[in-house]
Scaffold this active site. Structure first.
Site, PDB file in Angstrom:
ATOM      1  N   GLN A 169      13.258  -3.121  28.649  1.00 10.93           N
ATOM      2  CA  GLN A 169      14.140  -2.149  29.289  1.00 10.93           C
ATOM      3  C   GLN A 169      14.344  -2.468  30.771  1.00 10.93           C
ATOM      4  O   GLN A 169      15.460  -2.369  31.289  1.00 10.93           O
ATOM      5  CB  GLN A 169      13.577  -0.736  29.134  1.00 10.93           C
ATOM      6  N   GLY A 192      15.870  -2.916  25.011  1.00 12.71           N
ATOM      7  CA  GLY A 192      16.485  -3.344  26.258  1.00 12.71           C
ATOM      8  C   GLY A 192      17.337  -4.594  26.133  1.00 12.71           C
ATOM      9  O   GLY A 192      18.353  -4.734  26.825  1.00 12.71           O
ATOM     10  N   ASP A 241      11.708  10.069  18.788  1.00 13.97           N
ATOM     11  CA  ASP A 241      11.606   8.629  19.035  1.00 13.97           C
ATOM     12  C   ASP A 241      10.335   8.067  18.409  1.00 13.97           C
ATOM     13  O   ASP A 241      10.369   7.038  17.719  1.00 13.97           O
ATOM     14  CB  ASP A 241      11.630   8.352  20.537  1.00 13.97           C
ATOM     15  N   GLY A 251      10.271  -5.654  31.823  1.00 18.36           N
ATOM     16  CA  GLY A 251      10.177  -6.006  30.417  1.00 18.36           C
ATOM     17  C   GLY A 251      11.528  -5.832  29.747  1.00 18.36           C
ATOM     18  O   GLY A 251      12.579  -5.966  30.376  1.00 18.36           O
ATOM     19  N   HIS A 268      11.764   6.808  28.554  1.00 13.75           N
ATOM     20  CA  HIS A 268      11.185   7.408  27.338  1.00 13.75           C
ATOM     21  C   HIS A 268      10.262   8.517  27.808  1.00 13.75           C
ATOM     22  O   HIS A 268       9.473   8.334  28.734  1.00 13.75           O
ATOM     23  CB  HIS A 268      10.417   6.350  26.542  1.00 13.75           C
ATOM     24  N   ASP A 291       4.036   2.593  28.327  1.00 13.30           N
ATOM     25  CA  ASP A 291       3.571   3.982  28.328  1.00 13.30           C
ATOM     26  C   ASP A 291       2.101   4.086  28.687  1.00 13.30           C
ATOM     27  O   ASP A 291       1.682   4.996  29.409  1.00 13.30           O
ATOM     28  CB  ASP A 291       3.798   4.620  26.948  1.00 13.30           C
ATOM     29  N   GLU A 292       1.293   3.148  28.175  1.00 11.30           N
ATOM     30  CA  GLU A 292      -0.150   3.230  28.365  1.00 11.30           C
ATOM     31  C   GLU A 292      -0.585   2.911  29.789  1.00 11.30           C
ATOM     32  O   GLU A 292      -1.683   3.263  30.210  1.00 11.30           O
ATOM     33  CB  GLU A 292      -0.873   2.301  27.385  1.00 11.30           C
TER      34      GLU A 292
END
Length: 338
Positions: free
Chosen positions: A27, A133, A190, A25, A107, A82-83
């Site tokens: 990043q 990113g 963040d 994606g 992160h 993250d999820e």
């Protein structure tokens, strides 16, 4: 505060090692391409049915299924959402980690909130660019870099900081500065910045300003230019030299309005809400809410996203940007490529 630069990092720490970037994606694509261009051996880990397989392949990157990429890698960087990260970790990453490997995040969310706990024999670190990113890639390509944060979660090999700094150098962070911090500090600041200022606060402020002018009878185009389009011009001045630099550049009328009316918009009620938001982040309430939202299929996330996409300001902006064709040249975000 400890800040490292290119001179403090040695890319030789990654020599002879393979770095697996999981995800492609915003990043992921930047890390993969920057490391590759820095001379590091990179493999991109993706689901075989991911549309990103073709994007990465078209850039000349080697692609493998996630489990295979982890199995051959020495350093594994997770740039997954993250999820999704914890489930991918359990299924494809953890079974293929070897003692002495380095597991990394861009992160700290999943380390800080206990979603992922690396084995004791595995080194774990974070290198977090302080920018999207697409900017990480663009600034690197132009010879610059985006500042990064570095933090060590565990260090059984005794050289995790050195490897993390080499990684940060490889993606361009050492050109701008790599600040040493903690997983907790990066994660909580963040999330707060995203929610209260950079994304949530900013977009809500722009939308409210737009709606206030339109409801008062002013042309939507005028409202868009004043409350949204010109935001970049103001932020560029602040980015270049701080708020004082911006105030030096604007008129006395604008500066007086800034100094006297700004605190009325962001008053005590807003500050109190910011403190509530920070408290929800620190307690883990936001993390639990976010993860449960995704487990439920993202009903609120998707509904609010659609609502935002249909807002009148989006149509007004699209129409005005169509009058400025130069904006589409050299775009940072090209969904067909990254």
């Amino acid at each position: 505060m400890k800040v490292y630069y290119d001179k403090d990092a040695d890319l030789a720490r990654l020599e002879g090692r393979t770095v697996a970037i999981l995800g492609y994606g915003s990043q992921g694509h930047a890390h993969s391409l920057n490391l590759r261009d820095s001379g590091v051996a990179v493999v991109v880990g993706l689901r075989p049915d991911s549309p990103s397989v073709a994007k990465a392949g078209n850039e000349g990157l080697r692609v493998a299924p996630v489990a295979d990429a982890v199995a051959e890698a020495d350093v594994v960087m997770m740039t997954l959402p993250d999820e999704d990260m914890a489930s991918v970790y359990r299924q494809d990453i953890a079974p293929n980690l070897k003692p002495g490997n380095y597991l990394a995040l861009a992160h700290g969310f999943n380390f800080h909130f206990g979603c992922i706990a690396p084995p004791e024999q595995v080194n774990a670190f974070m290198v977090a660019p302080k920018g999207p990113g697409h900017l990480v890639r663009d600034t690197y390509s132009r010879g610059g870099g985006v500042p990064c944060l570095v933090a060590i979660d565990r260090d059984p090999s005794g050289d995790t900081l050195e490897v993390a700094l080499a990684y940060a150098k490889g993606i361009g962070g050492g050109r701008a500065g790599v600040i040493e911090t903690t997983i907790r500090e990066e994660t909580e600041t963040d999330l707060f910045g995203e929610q209260a200022v950079l994304c949530g606060g900013l977009t809500a402020l722009m939308q409210a300003g737009y709606e206030t002018l339109v409801e008062a009878g002013y042309a939507p185009e005028m409202a868009y230019f004043e409350c949204i389009h010109e935001m970049k011009l103001i932020i560029d001045l602040i980015y270049e030299g701080g708020i004082t630099n911006m105030r030096y550049s604007i008129s006395n009328t604008a500066q007086y309005g800034d100094l006297t009316r700004g605190p009325r918009v962001v008053g005590e009620a807003v500050r109190a809400e910011m403190k509530r938001i920070l408290g929800e982040i620190q307690s883990g309430q936001f993390a639990r809410e976010f993860l449960l939202e995704n487990q439920a299929g993202k009903p609120v996330f998707d509904a609010l996203t659609r609502q935002g996409e249909k807002h009148e300001l989006e149509q007004t902006g699209e129409r005005l940007r169509g009058l400025m064709p130069w904006l589409s040249q050299g775009k940072l975000v090209d969904r067909s490529r990254n």
